[in-house]
Scaffold this active site. Structure first.
Site, mmCIF file in Angstrom:
data_model
loop_
_atom_site.group_PDB
_atom_site.id
_atom_site.type_symbol
_atom_site.label_atom_id
_atom_site.label_comp_id
_atom_site.label_asym_id
_atom_site.label_seq_id
_atom_site.Cartn_x
_atom_site.Cartn_y
_atom_site.Cartn_z
ATOM 1 N N TYR A 143 20.999 36.886 4.333
ATOM 2 C CA TYR A 143 20.577 35.520 4.665
ATOM 3 C C TYR A 143 19.966 34.909 3.417
ATOM 4 O O TYR A 143 19.165 35.556 2.732
ATOM 5 C CB TYR A 143 19.542 35.545 5.799
ATOM 6 C CG TYR A 143 18.944 34.198 6.162
ATOM 7 C CD1 TYR A 143 17.637 33.880 5.811
ATOM 8 C CD2 TYR A 143 19.681 33.240 6.859
ATOM 9 C CE1 TYR A 143 17.073 32.659 6.151
ATOM 10 C CE2 TYR A 143 19.129 32.011 7.204
ATOM 11 C CZ TYR A 143 17.821 31.723 6.852
ATOM 12 O OH TYR A 143 17.279 30.501 7.190
ATOM 13 N N ASP A 236 19.304 37.335 -4.851
ATOM 14 C CA ASP A 236 18.333 36.600 -4.043
ATOM 15 C C ASP A 236 17.130 37.510 -3.776
ATOM 16 O O ASP A 236 17.165 38.362 -2.887
ATOM 17 C CB ASP A 236 18.986 36.150 -2.735
ATOM 18 C CG ASP A 236 18.008 35.385 -1.862
ATOM 19 O OD1 ASP A 236 18.431 34.929 -0.776
ATOM 20 O OD2 ASP A 236 16.827 35.263 -2.240
ATOM 21 N N LYS A 264 8.481 33.308 -1.074
ATOM 22 C CA LYS A 264 7.525 34.138 -0.328
ATOM 23 C C LYS A 264 6.328 34.556 -1.181
ATOM 24 O O LYS A 264 5.456 33.741 -1.484
ATOM 25 C CB LYS A 264 8.256 35.327 0.300
ATOM 26 C CG LYS A 264 9.316 34.864 1.343
ATOM 27 C CD LYS A 264 10.019 36.010 1.983
ATOM 28 C CE LYS A 264 11.223 35.564 2.782
ATOM 29 N NZ LYS A 264 10.887 35.049 4.118
HETATM 30 P P1 KE4 Z 1 13.000 29.867 3.278
HETATM 31 O O1 KE4 Z 1 13.850 28.635 3.143
HETATM 32 O O2 KE4 Z 1 12.828 30.297 4.730
HETATM 33 O O3 KE4 Z 1 11.683 29.778 2.513
HETATM 34 O O4 KE4 Z 1 13.772 31.073 2.539
HETATM 35 C C1 KE4 Z 1 15.082 31.378 2.927
HETATM 36 C C2 KE4 Z 1 15.396 32.811 2.536
HETATM 37 C C3 KE4 Z 1 16.210 33.036 1.430
HETATM 38 N N1 KE4 Z 1 16.514 34.294 1.029
HETATM 39 C C4 KE4 Z 1 16.023 35.364 1.694
HETATM 40 C C5 KE4 Z 1 16.387 36.740 1.208
HETATM 41 C C6 KE4 Z 1 15.183 35.197 2.825
HETATM 42 O O5 KE4 Z 1 14.707 36.285 3.485
HETATM 43 C C7 KE4 Z 1 14.864 33.899 3.258
HETATM 44 C C8 KE4 Z 1 14.000 33.640 4.478
HETATM 45 N N2 KE4 Z 1 13.702 34.781 5.288
HETATM 46 C C9 KE4 Z 1 13.419 34.534 6.682
HETATM 47 C C10 KE4 Z 1 13.031 35.850 7.353
HETATM 48 N N3 KE4 Z 1 14.067 36.778 7.379
HETATM 49 C C11 KE4 Z 1 12.379 33.501 6.895
HETATM 50 C C12 KE4 Z 1 11.810 33.434 8.296
HETATM 51 C C13 KE4 Z 1 12.256 32.222 9.014
HETATM 52 O O6 KE4 Z 1 13.449 31.865 8.928
HETATM 53 O O7 KE4 Z 1 11.395 31.633 9.682
#
Ligand code: KE4
Length: 425
Positions: A143, A236, A264
Site C-alpha cells: 500500500y 516506500d 510517519k
Molecule cells: P498516508 O497518506 O496515510 O500518510 O501514508 C500512506 C502510506 C504510504 N506508504 C506506506 C508504506 C504506508 O503504510 C502508508 C499508510 N499506512 C496506513 C496503515 N497501514 C495508514 C493508516 C490509515 O490508512 O489510516
C-alpha cells in the site's frame, strides 16, 4: 465496548462518513466498535471511558518513542509560539533536510510534503518525468497511499495491467500500473522486458498486508533488474523509515533505490512526509526542474519541529532497545502462536500474528488467513489491555520505550486473548 465511545460513534456517523477520518479506524475488519481515544502517554492510550491499553498501533507507525514524548511536545509548543505556518522558507527546513540526508543512505536531496500518499504520488510523477515513461510496477499487497496510480487491484489471471481498486479511478489510469506478486522477481522481470517502465515501487518490508519481509535476494534482485531496464526503483519507507534502522530498510538490507519515500516517524506524529533520492533525479523537480509538485503546508514549522526533535532522539541505543524489545516479545509469544497452528512474521519492532499455519510470503498467502478468528482475537486482546491494529492486513508496532515489564504485560495480554478464544470456542 465503552458506552461513551458508542455514543461518540453514533454522533460521528451523523457527520463523518463511517464515523472516522480514515477507514481502517472503523474496526470493520474485527469484532466490535472502536474505542474513542482521549489521550496517550508513553506506550499507553486511554479511551473516553478510562480504559487503558498498551498501544501497538502507535498511530500506524509514527510513535516509535511513544505518545506525548516531552521533548517532542516542547519542540512543537516552542515552534507554535513563533507561528504555525509561513508558506515561506525557514532555516529549520534546511537543517532538517540536512539531517534527513545524513541519516538515510538514499537521500542526496529531499522534498517535504504532508502525507505518505503525497510522497509516493509525487515520487511516481518524478520518475515518469525523469524517464519519459508512463507505466509503473506495483506489488500486490503493498500500500502506497490513497491516490489513483496505486489504488489498484491486481490484474485478474493473464491480465497484465491493473484494474481500478476503487470506484472513481479511471481504467485509463489504473491501466498504467502493472502488478506482480511480492517476492516474485520473475514476474517483475517479465513486466520490465515487455513494457517501458518508469519505476517499480514497493514496501521494502511489507506492512500493509501484515508484516511480510523480502525473501533473500529480492531487494537486490529488483535493484539489478530496474537498473538493467532503465526503470527507477522507488522504495516506500513511509512505514519502515526510521523504524527498522536510522537509515530505514535501505540501511538494514543494504539496498540503494533511486527514490525513497518517508512518512510517519519522520514527522514525529505530525503531518509530515518526504520523498528524495539521487540528486540527478531530484533536480528535475520544480522549481529547479520541470516536474511540478507543491504543497501549502509542506515543511510546516510545527511538523518540522516534531520531526527534528524525534530524529534527535533516535540514537543507536534506541534502535538496539527496539530490537531487544522485539526479540523479547517474540520469545514470549512465538511458542504459543506455533502451538496453536498460527504463524508470525517480525522484523525488528514491527510484527504480525497470522491466522494461518505458515508465515506468508505474499498477499495471496495472507488472504488464506482465518480473518474471522483474527477479528475475535483482536477483540479479546483489547479486552486484555493490548491495542493491536484492527486488521489481519496490518503490522503491529512496538514502541522503543517499553520496559521489560511492559513487554511481558503485552505477552500476557496476548496469551490471555488466545485463552479467551478457546473459551468462546
Ligand atoms: P498516508 O497518506 O496515510 O500518510 O501514508 C500512506 C502510506 C504510504 N506508504 C506506506 C508504506 C504506508 O503504510 C502508508 C499508510 N499506512 C496506513 C496503515 N497501514 C495508514 C493508516 C490509515 O490508512 O489510516
Amino acid at each position: 465496548m465503552s458506552t461513551r465511545s458508542r455514543q461518540l460513534l453514533d454522533e460521528a456517523r451523523a457527520v463523518i462518513p463511517g464515523g472516522v477520518n480514515s477507514p481502517v479506524r472503523a474496526f470493520a475488519a474485527v469484532e466490535g466498535d472502536p474505542p474513542f481515544i482521549a489521550r496517550g502517554e508513553g506506550p499507553w492510550i486511554e479511551d473516553v471511558d478510562g480504559n487503558r491499553y498498551l498501544d501497538l498501533v502507535g498511530s500506524w507507525g509514527p510513535l516509535i518513542l511513544g505518545h506525548a514524548h516531552p521533548a517532542v511536545v516542547e519542540a512543537v509548543v516552542e515552534a507554535a509560539r513563533r507561528g504555525t505556518s509561513y508558506g515561506a522558507p525557514t532555516e529549520a527546513e534546511v537543517r532538517f533536510a540536512e539531517e534527513l540526508c545524513a541519516a538515510h543512505p538514499a537521500l542526496e536531496m529531499v522534498r517535504l510534503c504532508s502525507s505518505g500518499t503525497e510522497a509516493t504520488m509525487h515520487a511516481i510523477r518524478l520518475a515518469r518525468g525523469f524517464t519519459g515513461r508512463d507505466a509503473i510496477v506495483k506489488l500486490d499487497g503493498c500500500y502506497h497511499g490513497a491516490h489513483d496510480a496505486v489504488l489498484v487491484a491486481a490484474g485478474s489471471g493473464v491480465a497484465t495491467f491493473a484494474r481500478p481498486g476503487s470506484p472513481g479511478i479511471p481504467e485509463a489510469v489504473a491501466g498504467l500500473t502493472l502488478t506482480a506478486p511480492y517476492n516474485d522477481l520473475d514476474a517483475v522481470a517479465r513486466h520490465l522486458e515487455n513494457h517501458d517502465v518508469a519505476a517499480v515501487i514497493l514496501e521494502p518490508v511489507a506492512g500493509n498486508m501484515g508484516c511480510v519481509p523480502p525473501l533473500a535476494g529480492y531487494l537486490s534482485g529488483l535493484r539489478a533488474l530496474t537498473r538493467e531496464h532503465g526503470a527507477l526503483l522507488i522504495i516506500d519507507e513511509v512505514m519502515t523509515g526510521f523504524r527498522l534502522a536510522r537509515g530505514g530498510a535501505c540501511e538494514r538490507f543494504g539496498v540503494e533505490p533511486d527514490l525513497v519515500t518517508l512518512g510517519k516517524i519522520v514527522g514525529g506524529g505530525l503531518p509530515l512526509a518526504a520523498f528524495g533520492g539521487r540528486r540527478e533525479v531530484m533536480e528535475r523537480l520544480s522549481p529547479a526542474g520541470p516536474v511540478y509538485q507543491a504543497g501549502t503546508l509542506s515543511g510546516n514549522p510545527l511538523a518540522v519541529a516534531a520531526g527534528r526533535a524525534t530524529l534527535a532522539l533516535l540514537t543507536p541505543e534506541v534502535y538496539a532497545r527496539a530490537e531487544a524489545i522485539g526479540e523479547r516479545l517474540d520469545r514470549a509469544i512465538r511458542p504459543e502462536i506455533e502451538r496453536r497452528g498460527l504463524s508470525m512474521n517480525r522484523v525488528g519492532s514491527m510484527f504480525t500474528i497470522f491466522f494461518r499455519p505458515e508465515a506468508p510470503r505474499n498477499f495471496e498467502e495472507v488472504k488464506t488467513c482465518d480473518l474471522e478468528a483474527f477479528g475475535r482475537f483482536h477483540r479479546a486482546a483489547l479486552e486484555n489491555g493490548v491495542y493491536l491494529p484492527p486488521s489481519q492486513f496490518e503490522a503491529a508496532f512496538l514502541p522503543a520505550i517499553l520496559t521489560d515489564a511492559q513487554v511481558d504485560r503485552i505477552a500476557a495480554g496476548l496469551r490471555a486473548a488466545f485463552d479467551a478464544l478457546d473459551r468462546k470456542g
